[in-house]
Design a protein around this motif. Structure first.
Motif, PDB file in Angstrom:
ATOM      1  N   GLY A 146      39.793  18.903  22.332  1.00 26.04           N
ATOM      2  CA  GLY A 146      39.697  19.173  20.903  1.00 26.04           C
ATOM      3  C   GLY A 146      40.970  19.754  20.309  1.00 26.04           C
ATOM      4  O   GLY A 146      41.880  20.200  21.030  1.00 26.04           O
ATOM      5  N   PRO A 147      41.064  19.781  18.976  1.00 21.67           N
ATOM      6  CA  PRO A 147      42.255  20.300  18.298  1.00 21.67           C
ATOM      7  C   PRO A 147      42.438  21.804  18.524  1.00 21.67           C
ATOM      8  O   PRO A 147      41.466  22.554  18.602  1.00 21.67           O
ATOM      9  N   VAL A 148      43.701  22.218  18.575  1.00 23.55           N
ATOM     10  CA  VAL A 148      44.054  23.586  18.984  1.00 23.55           C
ATOM     11  C   VAL A 148      44.316  24.473  17.768  1.00 23.55           C
ATOM     12  O   VAL A 148      45.031  24.102  16.844  1.00 23.55           O
ATOM     13  N   PHE A 149      43.735  25.680  17.794  1.00 25.16           N
ATOM     14  CA  PHE A 149      43.963  26.674  16.743  1.00 25.16           C
ATOM     15  C   PHE A 149      45.187  27.542  17.034  1.00 25.16           C
ATOM     16  O   PHE A 149      45.990  27.828  16.145  1.00 25.16           O
ATOM     17  N   GLY A 150      45.317  28.008  18.266  1.00 29.91           N
ATOM     18  CA  GLY A 150      46.419  28.920  18.586  1.00 29.91           C
ATOM     19  C   GLY A 150      46.663  29.020  20.069  1.00 29.91           C
ATOM     20  O   GLY A 150      45.823  28.631  20.887  1.00 29.91           O
ATOM     21  N   VAL A 151      47.833  29.533  20.437  1.00 35.37           N
ATOM     22  CA  VAL A 151      48.199  29.688  21.849  1.00 35.37           C
ATOM     23  C   VAL A 151      48.928  31.015  22.057  1.00 35.37           C
ATOM     24  O   VAL A 151      49.502  31.583  21.130  1.00 35.37           O
ATOM     25  N   ILE A 152      48.850  31.495  23.286  1.00 33.11           N
ATOM     26  CA  ILE A 152      49.719  32.574  23.756  1.00 33.11           C
ATOM     27  C   ILE A 152      50.338  32.104  25.066  1.00 33.11           C
ATOM     28  O   ILE A 152      49.785  31.237  25.749  1.00 33.11           O
ATOM     29  N   THR A 153      51.488  32.646  25.419  1.00 30.96           N
ATOM     30  CA  THR A 153      52.138  32.275  26.676  1.00 30.96           C
ATOM     31  C   THR A 153      52.137  33.449  27.639  1.00 30.96           C
ATOM     32  O   THR A 153      52.074  34.617  27.229  1.00 30.96           O
ATOM     33  N   GLU A 154      52.205  33.131  28.914  1.00 29.81           N
ATOM     34  CA  GLU A 154      52.209  34.149  29.959  1.00 29.81           C
ATOM     35  C   GLU A 154      53.050  33.658  31.129  1.00 29.81           C
ATOM     36  O   GLU A 154      52.870  32.535  31.604  1.00 29.81           O
ATOM     37  N   GLU A 155      53.977  34.475  31.580  1.00 32.62           N
ATOM     38  CA  GLU A 155      54.807  34.126  32.729  1.00 32.62           C
ATOM     39  C   GLU A 155      53.978  34.146  34.011  1.00 32.62           C
ATOM     40  O   GLU A 155      53.134  35.027  34.204  1.00 32.62           O
ATOM     41  N   VAL A 156      54.205  33.168  34.887  1.00 30.69           N
ATOM     42  CA  VAL A 156      53.597  33.179  36.216  1.00 30.69           C
ATOM     43  C   VAL A 156      54.581  33.864  37.155  1.00 30.69           C
ATOM     44  O   VAL A 156      55.663  33.357  37.421  1.00 30.69           O
ATOM     45  N   ARG A 157      54.220  35.020  37.650  1.00 31.63           N
ATOM     46  CA  ARG A 157      55.115  35.789  38.505  1.00 31.63           C
ATOM     47  C   ARG A 157      55.120  35.229  39.930  1.00 31.63           C
ATOM     48  O   ARG A 157      54.135  34.653  40.382  1.00 31.63           O
ATOM     49  N   PRO A 158      56.216  35.416  40.650  1.00 33.68           N
ATOM     50  CA  PRO A 158      56.346  34.794  41.979  1.00 33.68           C
ATOM     51  C   PRO A 158      55.269  35.202  42.973  1.00 33.68           C
ATOM     52  O   PRO A 158      54.974  34.447  43.900  1.00 33.68           O
ATOM     53  N   THR A 159      54.687  36.379  42.807  1.00 34.30           N
ATOM     54  CA  THR A 159      53.665  36.837  43.756  1.00 34.30           C
ATOM     55  C   THR A 159      52.250  36.754  43.176  1.00 34.30           C
ATOM     56  O   THR A 159      51.299  37.197  43.812  1.00 34.30           O
ATOM     57  N   ASP A 160      52.090  36.178  41.994  1.00 35.01           N
ATOM     58  CA  ASP A 160      50.771  36.109  41.357  1.00 35.01           C
ATOM     59  C   ASP A 160      49.779  35.318  42.186  1.00 35.01           C
ATOM     60  O   ASP A 160      50.064  34.200  42.624  1.00 35.01           O
ATOM     61  N   THR A 161      48.584  35.882  42.372  1.00 30.28           N
ATOM     62  CA  THR A 161      47.445  35.083  42.795  1.00 30.28           C
ATOM     63  C   THR A 161      46.758  34.565  41.534  1.00 30.28           C
ATOM     64  O   THR A 161      47.033  35.024  40.422  1.00 30.28           O
ATOM     65  N   SER A 162      45.842  33.633  41.711  1.00 31.11           N
ATOM     66  CA  SER A 162      45.074  33.165  40.557  1.00 31.11           C
ATOM     67  C   SER A 162      44.292  34.307  39.933  1.00 31.11           C
ATOM     68  O   SER A 162      44.157  34.380  38.714  1.00 31.11           O
ATOM     69  N   GLY A 163      43.789  35.208  40.761  1.00 30.49           N
ATOM     70  CA  GLY A 163      43.057  36.357  40.242  1.00 30.49           C
ATOM     71  C   GLY A 163      43.924  37.259  39.383  1.00 30.49           C
ATOM     72  O   GLY A 163      43.496  37.714  38.315  1.00 30.49           O
ATOM     73  N   ASP A 164      45.162  37.529  39.833  1.00 30.41           N
ATOM     74  CA  ASP A 164      46.090  38.359  39.051  1.00 30.41           C
ATOM     75  C   ASP A 164      46.342  37.736  37.681  1.00 30.41           C
ATOM     76  O   ASP A 164      46.267  38.404  36.642  1.00 30.41           O
ATOM     77  N   LEU A 165      46.670  36.445  37.697  1.00 29.11           N
ATOM     78  CA  LEU A 165      47.038  35.748  36.475  1.00 29.11           C
ATOM     79  C   LEU A 165      45.852  35.637  35.521  1.00 29.11           C
ATOM     80  O   LEU A 165      45.992  35.828  34.311  1.00 29.11           O
TER      81      LEU A 165
END
Length: 310
Positions: A146-165
């Motif tokens: 569907g069409p998008v209202f808004g977004v935010i961005t987030e850096e994926v850190r080198p040690t991130d697990t999926s849970g952290d992110l």
């Protein structure tokens, strides 16, 4: 606006809290998945969203399927202006989508059209994305299209697990969803169709997807371990039993081990890959609690010819 919030797991609770706290909208009801068995006793337990809604004195609807007539009738009675959604976990039929005047608006944890599907955060980590984010969009019958209202961005850190992110995205995304509700209410926000290019899919990860291939490069092994944490959990075989790999680190200066081959020192245990070795930082043997890799290695007394994998 009068809102009916739809969501189920813990990651949906920050968004529900943000909407409850809003002085511009009223959360009049919550839709969530039915109670599910949990724990050793397998007793039925309400979802985290249901528990939070009950604490706040909000009506909770738990349809077995969102096309159930009783549920649809109650939703029509409530007459919500909009239905914000975070990880509800069931497909919404058109008859339900048509009830609120402003539709159903989903908070999805990717930069659409990238990673449409059930596991966007896990696939972003597995793919080695350096940047991801969250999007709010109006739900239609297609998969996250569907069409998008808004977004935010987030850096994926080198040690991130999926849970952290996912934890960070759930907190930042809560503000995005609340702001989207504000923009819809005052007419300042209009959704923009997603581009047809750049579509990638993020299906749910199954247990077999989390099996480590030791012939793959160490970079890939590390991504699988982080991308599958906490669920479904990366694993391998040792002496015919599953060994869960909870955390590893790449050891670029150690290239003497064949794929799956183990080497043990007083303070560490290493495993060979298709490139350089990885250190097994935390593991969980079958039927036991998580433990440091070195402690596990000492306990099982690894032989010279033993290795991980089939």
């Amino acid at each position: 606006m009068r809102l009916v919030f739809a969501g189920t797991p813990e990651v949906a609770v920050p968004a529900l809290d943000a909407l409850i706290a809003s002085d511009r909208h009223e959360v009049v009801a919550v839709v969530t998945r039915p109670d599910a068995p949990a724990g050793r006793g397998r007793r039925l337990v309400a979802s985290p969203v249901a528990q939070r809604a009950e604490e706040a004195g909000i009506e909770v609807l738990k349809p077995a399927k969102p096309r159930d007539e009783d549920f649809l009738a109650r939703l029509r009675e409530i007459a919500p202006d909009c239905c914000p959604v975070v990880a509800y976990g069931a497909l919404l039929p058109k008859v339900a989508l048509d009830i609120p005047a402003h539709g159903w608006v989903n908070l999805h944890f990717s930069l659409l059209p990238a990673w449409r599907g059930a596991a966007p955060v896990q696939h972003a980590v597995l793919a080695g994305d350096e940047m991801t984010g969250a999007s709010t969009f109006r739900i239609e019958e297609g998969l996250d299209s569907g069409p998008v209202f808004g977004v935010i961005t987030e850096e994926v850190r080198p040690t991130d697990t999926s849970g952290d992110l996912l934890t960070r995205l759930s907190l930042a995304g809560a503000g995005l969803l609340a702001a989207t509700m504000d923009g819809i209410e005052d007419g300042t926000l209009q959704p923009v169709p997603q581009p047809s290019e750049g579509v990638t899919l993020a299906p749910k990860l199954e247990v077999e997807d989390a099996k480590v291939d030791w012939t793959a490069p160490a970079l890939r092994v590390d991504r699988v371990v982080r991308g599958c944490a906490p669920a479904p959990g990366a694993w391998t075989l040792f002496r015919g039993e599953r060994l869960k790999l909870m955390s590893v680190s790449q050891v670029s200066d150690r290239t003497d081990l064949a794929p799956g081959e183990l080497a043990v020192t007083k303070k560490a245990v290493y495993a060979g890959t298709g490139s350089h070795a990885v250190e097994l930082l935390w593991v969980q043997p079958q039927g036991k609690k998580p433990m440091r890799g070195a402690d596990w290695a000492r306990g099982v007394r690894i032989g010279d010819a033993e290795r991980l994998g089939d």
